[in-house]
Design an enzyme around this catalytic site. Structure first.
Site, PDB file in Angstrom:
ATOM      1  N   ARG A   1      10.661  24.736  -3.534  1.00 47.55           N
ATOM      2  CA  ARG A   1      11.168  23.739  -4.475  1.00 47.55           C
ATOM      3  C   ARG A   1      12.251  24.271  -5.423  1.00 47.55           C
ATOM      4  O   ARG A   1      12.485  25.451  -5.527  1.00 47.55           O
ATOM      5  CB  ARG A   1      10.036  23.160  -5.303  1.00 47.55           C
ATOM      6  CG  ARG A   1       9.175  24.148  -6.091  1.00 47.55           C
ATOM      7  CD  ARG A   1       8.028  23.410  -6.754  1.00 47.55           C
ATOM      8  NE  ARG A   1       7.088  24.281  -7.444  1.00 47.55           N
ATOM      9  CZ  ARG A   1       6.011  24.813  -6.893  1.00 47.55           C
ATOM     10  NH1 ARG A   1       5.740  24.587  -5.618  1.00 47.55           N
ATOM     11  NH2 ARG A   1       5.197  25.580  -7.615  1.00 47.55           N
ATOM     12  N   ASP A   2      12.868  23.284  -6.093  1.00 46.16           N
ATOM     13  CA  ASP A   2      13.769  23.479  -7.237  1.00 46.16           C
ATOM     14  C   ASP A   2      15.119  24.081  -6.844  1.00 46.16           C
ATOM     15  O   ASP A   2      15.519  25.156  -7.330  1.00 46.16           O
ATOM     16  CB  ASP A   2      13.104  24.343  -8.308  1.00 46.16           C
ATOM     17  CG  ASP A   2      11.709  23.875  -8.676  1.00 46.16           C
ATOM     18  OD1 ASP A   2      11.433  22.676  -8.523  1.00 46.16           O
ATOM     19  OD2 ASP A   2      10.897  24.711  -9.104  1.00 46.16           O
TER      20      ASP A   2
ATOM     21  N   GLU B   1       9.296  29.488  -9.808  1.00 46.85           N
ATOM     22  CA  GLU B   1       9.854  28.141  -9.900  1.00 46.85           C
ATOM     23  C   GLU B   1      11.240  28.175 -10.543  1.00 46.85           C
ATOM     24  O   GLU B   1      11.617  29.122 -11.216  1.00 46.85           O
ATOM     25  CB  GLU B   1       8.939  27.244 -10.738  1.00 46.85           C
ATOM     26  CG  GLU B   1       7.559  27.028 -10.150  1.00 46.85           C
ATOM     27  CD  GLU B   1       6.807  25.917 -10.852  1.00 46.85           C
ATOM     28  OE1 GLU B   1       6.374  24.982 -10.171  1.00 46.85           O
ATOM     29  OE2 GLU B   1       6.653  25.993 -12.087  1.00 46.85           O
TER      30      GLU B   1
ATOM     31  N   GLN C   1      12.903  15.824 -15.552  1.00 46.87           N
ATOM     32  CA  GLN C   1      11.664  15.380 -14.944  1.00 46.87           C
ATOM     33  C   GLN C   1      10.998  14.382 -15.882  1.00 46.87           C
ATOM     34  O   GLN C   1      10.849  14.643 -17.083  1.00 46.87           O
ATOM     35  CB  GLN C   1      10.754  16.564 -14.681  1.00 46.87           C
ATOM     36  CG  GLN C   1      11.261  17.491 -13.569  1.00 46.87           C
ATOM     37  CD  GLN C   1      11.076  16.868 -12.189  1.00 46.87           C
ATOM     38  OE1 GLN C   1      10.030  16.995 -11.584  1.00 46.87           O
ATOM     39  NE2 GLN C   1      12.103  16.212 -11.693  1.00 46.87           N
TER      40      GLN C   1
ATOM     41  N   ASN D   1       9.396  16.948 -18.451  1.00 50.30           N
ATOM     42  CA  ASN D   1       9.305  18.398 -18.372  1.00 50.30           C
ATOM     43  C   ASN D   1      10.662  18.962 -17.965  1.00 50.30           C
ATOM     44  O   ASN D   1      11.629  18.782 -18.703  1.00 50.30           O
ATOM     45  CB  ASN D   1       8.111  18.884 -17.538  1.00 50.30           C
ATOM     46  CG  ASN D   1       7.994  18.336 -16.146  1.00 50.30           C
ATOM     47  OD1 ASN D   1       7.603  17.183 -15.960  1.00 50.30           O
ATOM     48  ND2 ASN D   1       8.275  19.147 -15.140  1.00 50.30           N
ATOM     49  N   ASP D   2      10.817  19.615 -16.826  1.00 45.45           N
ATOM     50  CA  ASP D   2      11.995  20.437 -16.530  1.00 45.45           C
ATOM     51  C   ASP D   2      13.333  19.716 -16.712  1.00 45.45           C
ATOM     52  O   ASP D   2      13.486  18.568 -16.281  1.00 45.45           O
ATOM     53  CB  ASP D   2      11.951  20.914 -15.082  1.00 45.45           C
ATOM     54  CG  ASP D   2      10.690  21.646 -14.726  1.00 45.45           C
ATOM     55  OD1 ASP D   2       9.848  21.874 -15.600  1.00 45.45           O
ATOM     56  OD2 ASP D   2      10.538  21.986 -13.540  1.00 45.45           O
TER      57      ASP D   2
ATOM     58  N   SER E   1      12.224  18.850  -9.285  1.00 46.19           N
ATOM     59  CA  SER E   1      13.399  19.408  -9.952  1.00 46.19           C
ATOM     60  C   SER E   1      14.538  19.749  -8.996  1.00 46.19           C
ATOM     61  O   SER E   1      14.328  19.997  -7.807  1.00 46.19           O
ATOM     62  CB  SER E   1      13.005  20.662 -10.735  1.00 46.19           C
ATOM     63  OG  SER E   1      12.175  20.326 -11.807  1.00 46.19           O
TER      64      SER E   1
END
Length: 496
Positions: free
Chosen positions: A165-166, A221, A55, A38-39, A99
């Protein structure tokens, strides 16, 4: 010393990747070595190459305990797999290495900043998310002994340690570092926090850079914050957005805010908002600067609501990244164009001018599944406006995907309901195009399993994936009313 979980992941991906023929992948859109992605993470230029982490769950084509996969490229188009960079092998990231981003340190090492996740109360408990570091040489990375460097004690009162996060890190002109991190306030709305560090290792809270005003969904996000063409830009991916007209139709979608940063108050105020992509499959964009100063963006070319797609088990990979895109601010909004490096991969030019489209038609030499097409349409007679124009591609007797334009509504639609899907997925999206007397300029990039439609030189973009069999190479045109069309089509080739 490399942890056994990382060694196992590296051994598994090496064997699994070798079983996937290159013909089973798109030509230019990065896919995971094996398994799930994913990311995009850690998008950066380091040691004269572009590095992209992602990810990654190598053991299956579904989301699970996140690792960081790793690829490098000289031109942002041809990617080489490197061994898995990180695995969830420490207590603070035992549920996943989520992430983050990357930057070069003064000593020449590369610093990765990421979200470590553990489960509080066992596998069915709540996430506890902290910000962590790893340092490496572009191939092997070692987690910082002082991890986590940001945790719940660094959050302002009321902010959630379960949604924190991130991190996106950058270096200021004075050599110090900043990062933005997404979080959630008690009413579930998103906020972006700003942190600072003198050296990239010791971090402190600075401010709430911006908080959701109730318009843009819930948790924010994957923030990215940068200067572009005299403005500050915040990109993020809000969850559970409500549509506003033709904006924000993906629920879990992408948001661009353009405005100004108040350096004293350490606060960002936006003046303009828009979707980053108006299609179906686009999430978690991340940017980097090229050595020549261009701001380049890449994103996960997928929609969370359509992850159960056909054929992933057989292909042994799932998820793609978009083509990297050059960003600019023009007429007060974000523009995106395919990176100029793609032009060097064009061949077999086929061109037609002033073609009249009235009904359904094909043109000799206009076909293929790895192509770059530039199309301009306009009414044949401005006093007799056409009702609809469409382009069918990835087409055979059974399947097709369509991009169509209705001048009376000034809407552009992407429609993949006939692409071969056997599920009730999201199949259509529309965007509102500023009306220009029925004239629209489109650039379509096809790469086996996707289309990216750049509208009016990048004013808007619509992205969608489809899993139609690669043998469906037909392209045709249809019109209700008379349309005059110019088209230039190239095949796209990769370096051997």
């Amino acid at each position: 010393m490399i942890n056994h979980q990382l060694l196992f992941a590296r051994a598994y991906e090496k064997e699994g990747c070798a079983e996937i023929p290159s013909a089973a992948r798109p030509r230019f859109h990065m896919t995971p070595c094996v398994g799930w992605t994913n990311d995009p993470n850690g998008f950066s230029f380091y040691k004269n190459q572009y590095h992209l982490f992602y990810q990654y769950y190598p053991y299956d084509t579904v989301w699970n305990s996140m690792h960081w996969g790793h690829v490098v490229s000289d031109d942002l188009l041809n990617w080489k797999y490197l061994p898995c960079a990180m695995a969830p092998d420490e207590p603070y990231d035992s549920f996943g290495v989520f992430s983050g981003s990357a930057i070069e340190l003064p000593d020449g090492k590369q610093l990765l900043m990421y979200t470590g996740v553990l489960k509080e109360g066992g596998d069915h408990g709540k996430d506890v998310q902290t910000q962590c570091l790893a340092v490496g040489d572009g191939l092997d990375y070692h987690k910082y002994e002082g991890n986590p460097v940001l945790d719940a004690s660094d959050l302002p009162e009321g902010m959630s340690r379960n949604d924190f996060r991130d991190p996106k890190i950058w270096q200021e002109a004075d050599g110090t570092y900043r990062c933005v991190v997404g979080t959630r306030i008690p009413d579930k709305e998103g906020a972006i926090l700003l942190f600072s560090s003198p050296d990239g290792f010791k971090w402190k809270y600075e401010s709430i850079l911006i908080r959701n005003d109730g318009r843009f969904g819930m948790m924010w996000e994957c923030p990215d914050f940068f200067e572009l063409d005299g403005k500050h830009v915040l990109l993020c991916s809000p969850q559970d957005m409500l549509p506003e007209g033709f904006e924000y139709h993906n629920g879990n979608g992408t948001l661009c805010l353009i405005g100004q940063m108040d350096a004293e108050r350490k606060h960002f105020t936006y003046e303009h908002d828009q979707s980053v992509d108006y299609g179906i499959d686009f999430y978690a964009p991340q940017t980097t600067l090229t050595p020549d100063g261009r701001r380049i963006m890449i994103a996960w070319m997928q929609n969370w609501d359509t992850c159960d797609q056909n054929g992933a088990k057989e292909r042994k990979w799932f998820g793609q990244m978009t083509l990297p895109r050059e960003l600019s601010i023009e007429h007060g909004r974000l523009y995106q164009r395919p990176i100029r490096e793609l032009d060097a991969h064009r061949s077999n030019k086929v061109e037609y001018k002033n073609v009249t489209v009235d009904g359904l038609m094909t043109l000799p030499g206009i076909e293929g599944r790895i192509v770059d097409m530039e199309i301009t349409i306009r009414p044949k007679d401005k006093n007799a406006m056409y009702h609809k124009f469409g382009i069918w591609f990835a087409q055979n007797e059974q399947f097709r995907t369509m991009v169509s334009y209705r001048p009376h509504e000034s809407t552009l639609k992407i429609d993949r309901k006939h692409c071969g899907s056997r599920r009730a997925y999201i199949h259509q999206r529309r965007s509102l195009i500023p009306y220009q007397d029925g004239e629209v300029k489109l650039r379509l990039i096809l790469d086996k399993y996707s289309v990216e439609v750049f509208v009016n030189d990048g004013e808007q973009v619509m992205t969608a994936t489809f899993m139609t069999t690669p043998e469906a190479t037909g392209i045709s045109f249809c019109a209700d009313g008379q349309v005059e069309m110019d088209i230039t089509k190239y095949d796209l080739f990769a370096e051997e």
